[in-house]
Design a protein around this motif. Structure first.
Motif: not given
Length: 82
Positions: A28-31, A34-38
């Motif tokens: 979940l931390e990885q996801v 990724e959401v933050r980078r997007s």
């Protein structure tokens, strides 16, 4: 993470369940990363497109002004011909 704390606090956590929860939390931390980078990429893209849109709007205004001036000159010349 809260689920992990809840299971540990209840005292009935097995090592397997703790590992699964830790793995899930890591996933979940990885996801989330990724959401933050997007989101950051989208923000930059929106800013770029907004700037491009403003430039296009300015070009349209200039073209409209030139078209009005040309129409006015055409009318004057047409009047001289008649």
């Amino acid at each position: 993470m809260l689920a992990l704390v809840a299971v540990l606090a209840s005292g009935c956590a097995t090592r397997g369940s703790v590992r699964r929860l830790e793995a899930r939390a890591t996933g979940l931390e990885q996801v989330l990363g990724e959401v933050r980078r997007s989101e950051e990429r989208l923000g930059r893209e929106i800013a770029r497109l907004s700037s491009e849109l403003q430039a296009l709007e300015a070009a349209i205004r200039e073209a409209q002004s030139a078209a009005r001036a040309a129409a006015s000159q055409t009318a004057v010349l047409q009047g001289r011909l008649e």
